[in-house]
Design an enzyme around this catalytic site. Structure first.
Site, mmCIF file in Angstrom:
data_model
loop_
_atom_site.group_PDB
_atom_site.id
_atom_site.type_symbol
_atom_site.label_atom_id
_atom_site.label_comp_id
_atom_site.label_asym_id
_atom_site.label_seq_id
_atom_site.Cartn_x
_atom_site.Cartn_y
_atom_site.Cartn_z
ATOM 1 N N ARG A 94 0.820 -1.203 0.000
ATOM 2 C CA ARG A 94 0.000 0.000 0.000
ATOM 3 C C ARG A 94 0.856 1.256 0.000
ATOM 4 N NH1 ARG A 94 -4.789 -2.304 2.691
ATOM 5 N NH2 ARG A 94 -6.504 -0.884 2.424
ATOM 6 N N ARG A 169 -9.644 7.194 4.577
ATOM 7 C CA ARG A 169 -9.185 5.954 3.918
ATOM 8 C C ARG A 169 -9.045 6.163 2.413
ATOM 9 N NH1 ARG A 169 -13.261 1.598 6.269
ATOM 10 N NH2 ARG A 169 -12.180 0.188 4.847
HETATM 11 P P1 AP5 Z 1 -8.265 -3.314 4.758
HETATM 12 O O1 AP5 Z 1 -8.893 -4.332 5.596
HETATM 13 O O2 AP5 Z 1 -7.352 -3.744 3.675
HETATM 14 O O3 AP5 Z 1 -9.388 -2.359 4.217
HETATM 15 P P2 AP5 Z 1 -9.645 -1.663 2.815
HETATM 16 O O4 AP5 Z 1 -8.558 -1.562 1.827
HETATM 17 O O5 AP5 Z 1 -10.249 -0.396 3.230
HETATM 18 O O6 AP5 Z 1 -10.538 -2.651 2.092
HETATM 19 P P3 AP5 Z 1 -11.757 -3.329 2.667
HETATM 20 O O7 AP5 Z 1 -11.415 -4.590 3.374
HETATM 21 O O8 AP5 Z 1 -12.506 -2.293 3.457
HETATM 22 O O9 AP5 Z 1 -12.672 -3.612 1.408
HETATM 23 P P4 AP5 Z 1 -12.600 -4.631 0.217
HETATM 24 O O10 AP5 Z 1 -12.019 -3.947 -0.976
HETATM 25 O O11 AP5 Z 1 -12.000 -5.928 0.627
HETATM 26 O O12 AP5 Z 1 -14.148 -4.780 -0.068
HETATM 27 P P5 AP5 Z 1 -15.192 -5.952 0.336
HETATM 28 O O13 AP5 Z 1 -15.005 -7.132 -0.557
HETATM 29 O O14 AP5 Z 1 -15.201 -6.165 1.803
HETATM 30 O O15 AP5 Z 1 -7.449 -2.291 5.668
HETATM 31 C C1 AP5 Z 1 -7.980 -1.762 6.862
HETATM 32 C C2 AP5 Z 1 -6.943 -0.924 7.565
HETATM 33 O O16 AP5 Z 1 -5.810 -1.742 7.923
HETATM 34 C C3 AP5 Z 1 -6.319 0.219 6.747
HETATM 35 O O17 AP5 Z 1 -7.103 1.389 6.803
HETATM 36 C C4 AP5 Z 1 -4.961 0.385 7.457
HETATM 37 O O18 AP5 Z 1 -5.107 1.079 8.681
HETATM 38 C C5 AP5 Z 1 -4.577 -1.043 7.761
HETATM 39 N N1 AP5 Z 1 -3.819 -1.661 6.676
HETATM 40 C C6 AP5 Z 1 -4.242 -2.636 5.821
HETATM 41 N N2 AP5 Z 1 -3.286 -2.939 4.931
HETATM 42 C C7 AP5 Z 1 -2.220 -2.139 5.228
HETATM 43 C C8 AP5 Z 1 -0.925 -1.990 4.663
HETATM 44 N N3 AP5 Z 1 -0.541 -2.696 3.592
HETATM 45 N N4 AP5 Z 1 -0.089 -1.065 5.213
HETATM 46 C C9 AP5 Z 1 -0.462 -0.335 6.288
HETATM 47 N N5 AP5 Z 1 -1.678 -0.436 6.865
HETATM 48 C C10 AP5 Z 1 -2.552 -1.335 6.353
HETATM 49 O O19 AP5 Z 1 -16.555 -5.242 -0.112
HETATM 50 C C11 AP5 Z 1 -17.081 -4.155 0.600
HETATM 51 C C12 AP5 Z 1 -18.618 -4.285 0.728
HETATM 52 O O20 AP5 Z 1 -19.226 -4.142 -0.546
HETATM 53 C C13 AP5 Z 1 -19.085 -5.643 1.260
HETATM 54 O O21 AP5 Z 1 -20.205 -5.464 2.085
HETATM 55 C C14 AP5 Z 1 -19.454 -6.439 -0.006
HETATM 56 O O22 AP5 Z 1 -20.464 -7.397 0.258
HETATM 57 C C15 AP5 Z 1 -19.923 -5.336 -0.925
HETATM 58 N N6 AP5 Z 1 -19.561 -5.584 -2.318
HETATM 59 C C16 AP5 Z 1 -18.400 -6.125 -2.795
HETATM 60 N N7 AP5 Z 1 -18.398 -6.181 -4.134
HETATM 61 C C17 AP5 Z 1 -19.591 -5.651 -4.531
HETATM 62 C C18 AP5 Z 1 -20.196 -5.398 -5.815
HETATM 63 N N8 AP5 Z 1 -19.558 -5.714 -6.948
HETATM 64 N N9 AP5 Z 1 -21.419 -4.808 -5.839
HETATM 65 C C19 AP5 Z 1 -22.063 -4.480 -4.679
HETATM 66 N N10 AP5 Z 1 -21.550 -4.690 -3.449
HETATM 67 C C20 AP5 Z 1 -20.342 -5.272 -3.370
#
Ligand code: AP5
Length: 222
Positions: A94, A169
């Site tokens: 990231r 974020r």
């Molecule tokens: P992290 O857990 O990686 O969060 P993120 O990048 O914000 O991504 P998410 O897990 O929130 O979402 P996702 O893209 O996986 O979406 P999802 O499939 O769940 O990181 C959290 C925190 O950890 C960071 O802020 C940071 O503090 C730390 N961190 C992590 N990595 C780091 C690193 N490398 N370095 C430093 N710090 C780090 O989908 C979201 C929702 O939408 C779900 O409800 C799903 O059902 C729905 N959905 C999914 N696809 C669709 C679609 N096509 N249509 C409709 N709804 C959908």
């Protein structure tokens, strides 16, 4: 002949569907899903020193320092299942320094997939997302409802899934994207993530199939 193990980085803004797509890729290819956020949340849940430091930063939507996250990912990548089934890095690297740390270990992806989803959809996805603490499965109160009342009752909301935190974020993601992507210019594939999950999966799956047939995916301009 045995297919080469999968090596993919899945990138995209918060809640763009990385975890959702990863779940399908694991089902189909048995690839090892390594999500930096999940590894960090496990540290937080275990109450370790690193977990305590990470929690405040995660709750604020900021990046956790490299000394914590680089080690966690490196250790996971060194496990034997990764050699056998390949890896799918989700939300990692990231930052430029994290990408450099991977390069230093000789770890380079065959594809750097960027899910593109507009900010307006991101807010909708964040606020409706729920997590099943027992299975780790991701749900959405509108788009992916739980299968039973029993599951619905135990669903939890992530502490960083609020409208005010999503702004930070998104900013953190945009700030670092170009620097990270610059290390993977030959491997970038843009996928329109603003469609039903199965349509998004079809595109990502096509990338994997091309890679497995030995044909390199051509970068598509944004
Ligand atoms: P992290 O857990 O990686 O969060 P993120 O990048 O914000 O991504 P998410 O897990 O929130 O979402 P996702 O893209 O996986 O979406 P999802 O499939 O769940 O990181 C959290 C925190 O950890 C960071 O802020 C940071 O503090 C730390 N961190 C992590 N990595 C780091 C690193 N490398 N370095 C430093 N710090 C780090 O989908 C979201 C929702 O939408 C779900 O409800 C799903 O059902 C729905 N959905 C999914 N696809 C669709 C679609 N096509 N249509 C409709 N709804 C959908």
């Amino acid at each position: 002949t045995k297919e080469a193990p999968i090596k993919i980085i899945l990138s995209g803004p918060p809640a763009s569907g990385k975890g959702t797509q990863a779940e399908e890729l694991v089902k189909k290819y048995k690839v090892v899903h390594i999500a930096a956020g999940d590894l960090l949340r496990a540290e937080v849940a275990a109450g370790s020193e690193n977990g305590k430091r990470a929690k405040a930063l995660m709750d604020g939507g900021n990046l956790v320092p490299d000394e914590i996250v680089v080690t966690l990912v490196k250790e996971r990548l060194a496990e034997p299942d990764v050699q056998q089934h390949g890896w799918l890095l989700d939300g990692y690297p990231r930052s430029e320094s994290q990408a450099a740390a991977l390069e230093k270990e000789g770890i380079h992806p065959d594809a750097f997939v960027i899910l593109r989803v507009p900010d307006s959809s991101i807010v909708d996805r964040i606020t409706g997302r729920r997590l099943d603490p027992e299975t780790g499965k991701i749900y959405h109160m509108k788009y992916k409802k739980p299968e039973s009342d029993e599951i619905a009752k135990r669903l939890v909301t992530r502490s960083d899934d609020t409208v005010d935190k999503v702004k930070t974020r998104l900013e953190v993601y945009s700030k670092h994207l170009n620097d990270v992507a610059s290390l993977y210019l030959d491997e970038i594939v843009f996928v329109d993530g603003n469609r039903p999950p199965q349509d998004v999966f079809q595109d990502i799956d096509a990338v994997v199939q091309k890679l497995q047939s030995g044909e390199k995916e051509k970068a598509v301009p944004p």
